[in-house]
Design a protein around this motif. Structure first.
Motif, mmCIF file in Angstrom:
data_model
loop_
_atom_site.group_PDB
_atom_site.id
_atom_site.type_symbol
_atom_site.label_atom_id
_atom_site.label_comp_id
_atom_site.label_asym_id
_atom_site.label_seq_id
_atom_site.Cartn_x
_atom_site.Cartn_y
_atom_site.Cartn_z
ATOM 1 N N TYR A 20 -14.493 -3.099 -5.458
ATOM 2 C CA TYR A 20 -14.191 -4.516 -5.206
ATOM 3 C C TYR A 20 -13.429 -5.113 -6.398
ATOM 4 O O TYR A 20 -12.427 -5.801 -6.214
ATOM 5 C CB TYR A 20 -15.483 -5.294 -4.942
ATOM 6 C CG TYR A 20 -15.265 -6.778 -4.735
ATOM 7 C CD1 TYR A 20 -14.638 -7.251 -3.587
ATOM 8 C CD2 TYR A 20 -15.673 -7.706 -5.692
ATOM 9 C CE1 TYR A 20 -14.429 -8.602 -3.396
ATOM 10 C CE2 TYR A 20 -15.471 -9.058 -5.502
ATOM 11 C CZ TYR A 20 -14.844 -9.501 -4.351
ATOM 12 O OH TYR A 20 -14.634 -10.840 -4.156
ATOM 13 N N ARG A 21 -13.878 -4.828 -7.602
ATOM 14 C CA ARG A 21 -13.193 -5.334 -8.796
ATOM 15 C C ARG A 21 -11.769 -4.790 -8.876
ATOM 16 O O ARG A 21 -10.833 -5.524 -9.222
ATOM 17 C CB ARG A 21 -13.985 -4.999 -10.053
ATOM 18 C CG ARG A 21 -15.229 -5.855 -10.233
ATOM 19 C CD ARG A 21 -15.820 -5.719 -11.623
ATOM 20 N NE ARG A 21 -16.177 -4.352 -11.967
ATOM 21 C CZ ARG A 21 -17.367 -3.800 -11.737
ATOM 22 N NH1 ARG A 21 -18.316 -4.498 -11.161
ATOM 23 N NH2 ARG A 21 -17.598 -2.545 -12.091
ATOM 24 N N HIS A 22 -11.604 -3.520 -8.531
ATOM 25 C CA HIS A 22 -10.259 -2.921 -8.538
ATOM 26 C C HIS A 22 -9.361 -3.622 -7.511
ATOM 27 O O HIS A 22 -8.189 -3.896 -7.796
ATOM 28 C CB HIS A 22 -10.353 -1.420 -8.263
ATOM 29 C CG HIS A 22 -9.039 -0.723 -8.380
ATOM 30 N ND1 HIS A 22 -8.435 -0.108 -7.321
ATOM 31 C CD2 HIS A 22 -8.190 -0.559 -9.442
ATOM 32 C CE1 HIS A 22 -7.281 0.406 -7.717
ATOM 33 N NE2 HIS A 22 -7.116 0.140 -8.991
ATOM 34 N N MET B 51 -4.840 -7.319 -6.363
ATOM 35 C CA MET B 51 -4.348 -8.576 -5.777
ATOM 36 C C MET B 51 -3.832 -9.520 -6.870
ATOM 37 O O MET B 51 -2.834 -10.214 -6.668
ATOM 38 C CB MET B 51 -5.450 -9.248 -4.953
ATOM 39 C CG MET B 51 -5.889 -8.431 -3.748
ATOM 40 S SD MET B 51 -4.527 -7.795 -2.734
ATOM 41 C CE MET B 51 -3.815 -9.308 -2.146
ATOM 42 N N GLY B 52 -4.500 -9.540 -8.015
ATOM 43 C CA GLY B 52 -4.030 -10.357 -9.136
ATOM 44 C C GLY B 52 -2.678 -9.889 -9.644
ATOM 45 O O GLY B 52 -1.794 -10.708 -9.940
ATOM 46 N N VAL C 198 3.507 -8.207 -10.680
ATOM 47 C CA VAL C 198 3.464 -6.926 -11.379
ATOM 48 C C VAL C 198 3.637 -5.804 -10.362
ATOM 49 O O VAL C 198 4.274 -4.793 -10.647
ATOM 50 C CB VAL C 198 2.130 -6.772 -12.152
ATOM 51 C CG1 VAL C 198 1.996 -5.391 -12.768
ATOM 52 C CG2 VAL C 198 2.011 -7.857 -13.211
ATOM 53 N N LEU C 199 3.068 -5.996 -9.168
ATOM 54 C CA LEU C 199 3.176 -5.028 -8.072
ATOM 55 C C LEU C 199 3.941 -5.648 -6.916
ATOM 56 O O LEU C 199 3.777 -6.834 -6.625
ATOM 57 C CB LEU C 199 1.782 -4.623 -7.575
ATOM 58 C CG LEU C 199 0.868 -3.904 -8.556
ATOM 59 C CD1 LEU C 199 -0.517 -3.729 -7.948
ATOM 60 C CD2 LEU C 199 1.454 -2.551 -8.928
ATOM 61 N N ASN D 123 4.864 -3.015 -1.264
ATOM 62 C CA ASN D 123 4.666 -1.601 -0.940
ATOM 63 C C ASN D 123 3.625 -0.949 -1.845
ATOM 64 O O ASN D 123 2.815 -0.138 -1.390
ATOM 65 C CB ASN D 123 6.000 -0.840 -1.008
ATOM 66 C CG ASN D 123 6.936 -1.276 0.099
ATOM 67 O OD1 ASN D 123 6.502 -1.607 1.193
ATOM 68 N ND2 ASN D 123 8.217 -1.300 -0.194
ATOM 69 N N ALA D 124 3.626 -1.304 -3.128
ATOM 70 C CA ALA D 124 2.641 -0.753 -4.056
ATOM 71 C C ALA D 124 1.233 -1.232 -3.698
ATOM 72 O O ALA D 124 0.272 -0.459 -3.735
ATOM 73 C CB ALA D 124 2.985 -1.147 -5.487
ATOM 74 N N VAL D 125 1.121 -2.508 -3.329
ATOM 75 C CA VAL D 125 -0.184 -3.058 -2.950
ATOM 76 C C VAL D 125 -0.698 -2.362 -1.694
ATOM 77 O O VAL D 125 -1.870 -1.965 -1.621
ATOM 78 C CB VAL D 125 -0.105 -4.590 -2.740
ATOM 79 C CG1 VAL D 125 -1.392 -5.139 -2.168
ATOM 80 C CG2 VAL D 125 0.234 -5.287 -4.045
ATOM 81 N N ILE D 126 0.177 -2.185 -0.712
ATOM 82 C CA ILE D 126 -0.223 -1.519 0.537
ATOM 83 C C ILE D 126 -0.727 -0.116 0.238
ATOM 84 O O ILE D 126 -1.780 0.300 0.735
ATOM 85 C CB ILE D 126 0.961 -1.479 1.537
ATOM 86 C CG1 ILE D 126 1.258 -2.890 2.037
ATOM 87 C CG2 ILE D 126 0.659 -0.547 2.701
ATOM 88 C CD1 ILE D 126 2.552 -3.005 2.825
#
Length: 114
Positions: free
Chosen positions: A70-72, A77-78, A84-85, A88-91
């Motif tokens: 959850y923290r990761h 998301m932050g 920073v991301l 596509n990187a978030v997905i």
């Protein structure tokens, strides 16, 4: 001079408020209280915020025994919010974090741009 000027009494009558566009006020003759104010407060933006908070609760509940995940997720998301991301990187990161949980992945998809 101001010192010698007679003091005016302040009127105890409340000033009449004008509508923003000086439209006549509509009378509610139905006896049912209007929900217009509440409807205006429930904007699509506030709906999205509620959906996001509910989704975060789902993620936290799912990983209650493994809070590091959850923290990761919150860190990812932050980083996305700070640019920073990219999307596509978030997905990619979310898919690997939530691998095997179709509901969480589909729930996340609702927050992605079309």
């Amino acid at each position: 001079s101001k010192e010698n000027a007679p003091k005016r009494k302040k009127s105890s009558k409340p000033k009449a408020k004008k509508n923003k566009v000086d439209e006549p006020k509509e009378k509610n003759t139905s006896g049912v209280k209007s929900k217009k104010r509440n409807a205006e407060a429930e904007s699509p933006k506030s709906d999205k915020r509620k959906d996001a908070l509910l989704y975060l609760q789902q993620v936290r509940k799912k990983f209650a025994k493994n809070p590091a995940v959850y923290r990761h997720f919150l860190l990812v998301m932050g980083d996305f919010k700070k640019d920073v991301l990219d999307v596509n990187a978030v997905i990619s990161k979310v898919k690997s974090m939530f691998a095997g949980d179709r509901n969480l992945i589909e729930g996340f998809n609702t927050f992605l741009p079309p």
